[in-house]
Motif scaffolding. Structure first.
Motif, PDB file in Angstrom:
ATOM      1  N   ALA A 153       6.419  -1.955  -0.952  1.00 55.64           N
ATOM      2  CA  ALA A 153       5.545  -3.116  -1.055  1.00 55.64           C
ATOM      3  C   ALA A 153       5.478  -3.903   0.245  1.00 55.64           C
ATOM      4  CB  ALA A 153       6.033  -4.026  -2.187  1.00 55.64           C
ATOM      5  N   SER A 154       6.216  -3.459   1.261  1.00 53.07           N
ATOM      6  CA  SER A 154       6.284  -4.263   2.478  1.00 53.07           C
ATOM      7  C   SER A 154       6.034  -3.468   3.750  1.00 53.07           C
ATOM      8  CB  SER A 154       7.663  -4.926   2.572  1.00 53.07           C
ATOM      9  OG  SER A 154       8.678  -3.954   2.648  1.00 53.07           O
ATOM     10  N   CYS A 155       5.667  -2.204   3.635  1.00 48.47           N
ATOM     11  CA  CYS A 155       5.432  -1.410   4.843  1.00 48.47           C
ATOM     12  C   CYS A 155       4.215  -1.947   5.575  1.00 48.47           C
ATOM     13  CB  CYS A 155       5.221   0.063   4.492  1.00 48.47           C
ATOM     14  SG  CYS A 155       6.664   0.852   3.766  1.00 48.47           S
ATOM     15  N   GLY A 156       4.364  -2.267   6.844  1.00 47.50           N
ATOM     16  CA  GLY A 156       3.265  -2.806   7.623  1.00 47.50           C
ATOM     17  C   GLY A 156       2.526  -1.710   8.365  1.00 47.50           C
ATOM     18  N   GLY A 157       1.327  -2.040   8.820  1.00 45.11           N
ATOM     19  CA  GLY A 157       0.547  -1.093   9.612  1.00 45.11           C
ATOM     20  C   GLY A 157       0.305   0.206   8.868  1.00 45.11           C
ATOM     21  N   ILE A 158       0.561   1.327   9.539  1.00 47.23           N
ATOM     22  CA  ILE A 158       0.361   2.634   8.916  1.00 47.23           C
ATOM     23  C   ILE A 158       1.699   3.272   8.545  1.00 47.23           C
ATOM     24  CG2 ILE A 158      -1.793   2.994  10.171  1.00 47.23           C
ATOM     25  CD1 ILE A 158      -0.185   5.009  11.947  1.00 47.23           C
ATOM     26  N   ALA A 159       2.767   2.462   8.529  1.00 50.38           N
ATOM     27  CA  ALA A 159       4.068   3.005   8.150  1.00 50.38           C
ATOM     28  C   ALA A 159       4.007   3.530   6.721  1.00 50.38           C
ATOM     29  CB  ALA A 159       5.149   1.930   8.274  1.00 50.38           C
ATOM     30  N   CYS A 171       3.828  -0.725  14.024  1.00 50.74           N
ATOM     31  CA  CYS A 171       3.350   0.571  13.533  1.00 50.74           C
ATOM     32  C   CYS A 171       1.846   0.504  13.280  1.00 50.74           C
ATOM     33  CB  CYS A 171       4.088   1.002  12.269  1.00 50.74           C
ATOM     34  SG  CYS A 171       3.885   2.778  11.899  1.00 50.74           S
ATOM     35  N   ASP A 172       1.139   0.032  14.286  1.00 48.67           N
ATOM     36  CA  ASP A 172      -0.281  -0.194  14.079  1.00 48.67           C
ATOM     37  C   ASP A 172      -0.966  -0.420  15.421  1.00 48.67           C
ATOM     38  OD1 ASP A 172      -2.599  -0.478  12.654  1.00 48.67           O
ATOM     39  OD2 ASP A 172      -2.046  -2.354  11.668  1.00 48.67           O
ATOM     40  N   CYS A 173      -2.279  -0.302  15.386  1.00 49.30           N
ATOM     41  CA  CYS A 173      -3.086  -0.731  16.519  1.00 49.30           C
ATOM     42  C   CYS A 173      -3.312  -2.232  16.391  1.00 49.30           C
ATOM     43  CB  CYS A 173      -4.431  -0.001  16.529  1.00 49.30           C
ATOM     44  SG  CYS A 173      -4.316   1.764  16.902  1.00 49.30           S
ATOM     45  N   VAL A 174      -2.934  -2.966  17.417  1.00 49.33           N
ATOM     46  CA  VAL A 174      -3.088  -4.416  17.387  1.00 49.33           C
ATOM     47  C   VAL A 174      -4.076  -4.828  18.465  1.00 49.33           C
ATOM     48  CG1 VAL A 174      -0.764  -4.754  16.500  1.00 49.33           C
ATOM     49  CG2 VAL A 174      -1.160  -4.813  18.962  1.00 49.33           C
TER      50      VAL A 174
END
Length: 980
Positions: A895-901, A929-932
């Motif tokens: 429930a807490s994975c950010g980006g594409i994790a 774990c993402d494009c920012v």
């Protein structure tokens, strides 16, 4: 009628049980449909033709996509593209522009029920590019139900070309550096014994697809012959906002079972689907609750029903619940009929305040994991448009958890934070003390003012305000406070475009103790130089106790109607310590006398003020020279009390050192006692010759009388806490005092204190503190005497509390204060007022007291006569989360994975094992774990500035400053020659 067409691709049909059916808003009028609603915008959602020259484009949303016309005209996205204000889906991918941009509300009330909000504003896609991740699948096909939430067991991710991380692209287009395609099984296969779509590792009932037997499957998949999808839509094992509970027959306690709601087209996780103020069960004639764990729901006239999916069943422009004001399903005396479209015309004030187009739009910033939700009004740019979710790492693998929310209001320079944490002690007071200490460690705190209260949903809490030193940015200050609670906090407010304080900050705070496991801290910050109307209300509305809820609570609308009445009589009694240490403090009261008079004279109260000092006790004459034998009140030093007056100069003389009428600060008649509460008690006791003994049988203006049916205000001021308790004739403590004051023959009593905490003033303090505890029992305001600057603001706060307590205009529900709109009959006030939309102002307007739930009027907007109409519309919370600590996912990482994790179910951890080639304007950030957004790539020019949340260029205030006679055209963000 708006279309609900689906853009589900054929290749998805193998694994997608079907696109969900349309549902409608959980918040009518100016609010927006809630996350989980389905529908693709089409031409019917265009409510107006856009025009770039309109001055009100910041309040218009012509295509109801969630972006205002000003935003669509003025925002330039990475790559130079813009959205079309006349087309809700500029790139034609099936997703509305606002949903792709992370919008959860529309500023245009005409879009009620038409706009599809983003259920996960933290994950956005480009509204000018139909295929954000470049894998060949349109964004709307990947987010198949168009709710902005990636439902990982049935949907691919429009932001990740390789949703399952196996090296094969979801679609037919290869993405260099990421994947090649297509992938025949883009959704990862996870063990799911009951077929409800929730992996067994996260399923509380892994062998029962419908654990509560309500007809809805526990997850996002339909199980033939058993149930239809579903409750846990994103299959993460947690109940997220917009999701119903797999363990409850009636998740929202509206009187309808979850399965029945899906059949009817209402929302099982929203007690008031259309947001009209009536529970879905009441609108459909329910006479009993479908769930034994829910409170009773009973329509008092089940033979008459309204449409639970239509905010205005009779089409008269006023929401159904605003007509059935007590929401019992029956037309009672004095109510309008929600089935009669012709009964509003004769009540222009109600039409002005409560019609759909009059309702104030509201935005809801929420997240399930910290179980938080903050509601705030949206009036174009007058809104918290910048928001973020605060995370902290919880494992070496990079797994994070969301611990709070933050927001920034650029127009008024206000930032807020709300954090969920372990309690600091055994009470909300302990939480406030810990919070004050943290603030004081960052910037010196002065003027602390607090009071206890109970939140609208029943939790003990403390509200506080402080002044805080510092000349940094308001976002930077809020970030620093978050880091004082969580040193490893991530995703704080971007300080670009910060508003720097030059005179320090004003801070409003709310501390809530929900359980032994959970406390919530909410703080709002504004530069002191901006702390004036109307910005003052923005910071207060966030932290006044009305804006905060748990993540699963929903919002509804209410309209209350009143007739005007006479001003309330208020008698104020100051009980003051006249010991030798009180000179400066008394002078500070004298200095605030004129402001006190102006404050009261501008309100709807008929006020007077009297004083008693700590020398007023019996027997007299102990340790005094000359003996204190005078038992009457008068304006000389030998008198220990002063009769009522409205003469502000006379009142000031009582506190002015050296004035002949001064009450004194030499300990006259009080040795060895400093008993301000005892003095007040005796002054109000008939047997002691005080005020109460002169109460006449009929009302009188005589200064020696406590008026009949008066509202009493008691202000206690002293640096000691009723120190002396040796005499047997003195009360035993707090209980006796409370009983005495509650038994007084007055209409109401408001109590406040200007006092010292232990160790602050060098005086002995009785333990337990009598003043502190007594004021807390009466819900009064406590201000500190540790610095003289605190005295004036504390007096203001006590008087504001009194004005709210005595107002007759009490709302039927606890309003979210920022959403209140007030209208009055024309020409019904003492001066000119904008009667159709009374301004929020303590100068000429109205204000709201959260604890008393009352509207008070000020200045020219005070009612002039009795019997005139006042109408008030507002939003309020529906409590759908009875658990202080709701059940959490068996594997909370999912429930807490950010980006594409991705979530590794075996390890219960978020794993970032992919690297994306980022599109123009973005860069890869391994920690996210993402494009920012890479703001350095955005070439915004002179009139625009980067917005990292949108990764776009937005118009600067005043276009960055137009030269000469040029004026900023905000829609085009250009400096132009004014017309004419």
């Amino acid at each position: 009628m708006r279309s609900a067409r689906s853009s589900c691709a054929l290749w998805l049909a193998v694994w997608l049980a079907g696109c969900p059916t349309p549902s409608s808003s959980d918040a009518g009028g100016g609010d927006v449909v809630d996350a989980g609603t389905v529908g693709t915008p089409d031409a019917s959602t265009v409510v107006d033709q856009p025009d770039p020259t309109r001055a009100d484009n910041d309040r218009r949303d012509s295509d109801c996509d969630g972006l205002s016309d000003a935003q669509e005209y003025g925002t330039v996205w990475a790559g130079g593209a813009r959205t079309d204000p006349g087309n809700p889906d500029t790139d034609g991918d099936g997703l509305p522009d606002g949903l792709e941009a992370g919008r959860s509300s529309s500023v245009d009330v005409r879009c009620a029920g038409l706009m599809q909000p983003d259920g996960d504003p933290a994950s956005t896609t480009d509204p000018t590019d139909p295929d954000h991740d470049g894998d060949g699948i349109p964004d709307g096909d990947e987010d198949a139900n168009h709710n902005g939430v990636r439902e990982r067991t049935v949907e691919t991710d429009p932001r990740n070309p390789d949703s399952d991380g196996d090296g094969l692209c979801d679609g037919t287009v290869d993405v260099p550096g990421a994947c090649t395609g297509p992938d025949p099984t883009p959704i990862p296969v996870e063990e799911d014994a009951d077929g409800d779509g929730v992996p067994d590792a996260l399923d509380a009932a892994p062998t029962d697809a419908d654990a509560d037997g309500d007809g809805l499957c526990d997850g996002p998949s339909t199980v033939a012959g058993a149930c239809v999808a579903g409750e846990d839509l994103d299959a993460d094992g947690a109940v997220d906002p917009g999701e119903s509970r797999p363990d409850r027959v009636d998740s929202d306690c509206d009187g309808l079972s979850d399965g029945d709601e899906r059949t009817r087209g209402t929302e099982p996780a929203n007690a008031d689907t259309d947001g009209d103020g009536l529970l879905d069960g009441v609108e459909t004639g329910a006479t009993a609750s479908a769930d034994p764990l829910c409170p009773p729901v009973a329509d008092q006239d089940p033979a008459t029903t309204t449409d639970p999916t239509d905010v205005d069943s009779d089409g008269d422009g006023v929401p159904d619940g605003a007509e059935d004001t007590n929401q019992n399903g029956r037309v009672d005396d004095g109510e309008l009929d929600p089935r009669n479209g012709a009964d509003v015309g004769g009540d222009p004030a109600t039409q002005a305040a409560c019609a759909l187009e009059s309702l104030v739009a509201v935005d809801r910033h929420r997240h399930a994991q910290p179980d938080q939700q903050v509601a705030s009004a949206v009036r174009g740019a007058d809104a918290f448009l910048v928001k973020t979710e605060v995370r902290r790492p919880i494992s070496a693998e990079g797994t994070t958890e969301v611990v709070g929310l933050m927001g920034f209001h650029a127009q008024n320079g206000v930032a807020y934070l709300v954090l969920t944490k372990q309690p600091a002690g055994g009470s909300a007071d302990a939480e406030e003390a810990a919070g004050q200490q943290k603030l004081d460690g960052i910037g010196n705190i002065t003027t602390p003012i607090t009071f206890q209260f109970t939140t609208w949903d029943g939790y003990p809490a403390v509200r506080a305000s402080y002044d805080m030193a510092g000349n940094v940015g308001v976002k930077a200050r809020a970030n620093a406070v978050v880091e004082s609670y969580f040193s490893d906090a991530q995703d704080l407010l971007d300080v670009a475009g910060d508003v720097v304080a030059t005179e320090g900050f004003h801070v409003e705070a709310e501390y809530v103790r929900r359980s032994d496991n959970t406390a919530v801290v909410l703080m709002a910050f504004i530069p002191r130089e901006r702390d004036e109307e109307p910005a003052r209300f923005t910071v207060r509305d966030v932290a006044d106790g009305s804006a905060l809820a748990q993540a699963g609570d929903s919002i509804s609308v209410q309209c209350d109607r009143f007739t005007t009445s006479n001003y309330a009589p208020v008698d104020i009694l100051w009980a003051v310590d006249n010991s030798v240490s009180m000179n400066d403090e008394q002078n500070a009261v004298a200095a605030s006398a004129a402001a006190m008079s102006a404050r009261l004279s501008n309100a709807t109260v008929d006020w007077r003020v009297a004083v008693v000092d700590s020398g007023f006790y019996s027997p007299r004459g102990v340790n005094d020279s000359p003996p204190c034998t005078n038992t009457t009140c008068g304006d000389t030093l030998e008198h220990q009390c002063r009769w009522f007056t409205q003469d502000v100069d006379r009142f000031a003389s009582w506190f002015t050192v050296g004035d002949p009428a001064w009450v004194g600060a030499g300990g006259h008649c009080n040795q060895p006692r400093e008993e301000i509460i005892r003095g007040a008690q005796l002054m109000l006791s008939p047997a002691e010759g005080g005020l109460a003994s002169f109460m006449p049988p009929q009302p009188s203006a005589d200064e020696m009388h406590l008026r009949q049916n008066v509202n009493l205000v008691l202000i206690l001021m002293g640096d000691a806490d009723d120190q002396y308790y040796a005499n047997e004739d003195l009360p035993g403590g707090i209980d006796e005092y409370e009983a005495f004051f509650r038994a007084l023959p007055v209409a109401s009593i408001t109590m406040g204190a200007i006092h010292c905490n232990t160790g602050e003033c060098g005086e002995a303090q009785r333990d337990p503190h009598v003043v502190t505890n007594l004021v807390n029992r009466f819900g009064g305001v406590l201000g500190s005497m540790r610095d003289l600057a605190s005295i004036g603001p504390t007096v203001d706060a006590i008087l504001d509390d009194a004005v709210g307590n005595v107002s007759p205009y009490q709302l039927s529900r606890a309003a979210i204060s920022s959403t209140i709109k007030v209208a009055m009959d024309h020409n019904s006030t003492v001066g000119d007022c904008t009667w159709d939309d009374v301004p929020r102002s303590r100068v000429h307007g109205f204000d709201y007291d959260v604890r008393a739930r009352t509207i008070a009027f000020f200045g020219n907007c005070r009612p002039a006569t009795e019997g005139k109409r006042v109408a008030v519309s507002y939003r309020y919370w529906i409590d759908q989360t009875p658990d202080a600590d709701p059940p959490r996912s068996p594997c909370e990482a999912c429930a807490s994975c950010g980006g594409i994790a991705r979530c590794d179910l075996e390890a219960c951890a978020c794993v970032c094992d992919q690297v994306l080639t980022c599109r123009e304007g973005f860069r890869w950030d391994a920690s996210a774990c993402d494009c920012v957004c890479d703001v350095d790539q955005l070439s915004c020019g002179a009139t625009r500035e980067p917005d990292a949340a949108l990764c776009a260029c937005v118009c600067k205030p005043d276009c960055g400053g137009c030269d000469g006679a040029l004026l900023c055209q905000p829609s085009t963000c250009e400096c132009e020659v004014p017309p004419g």
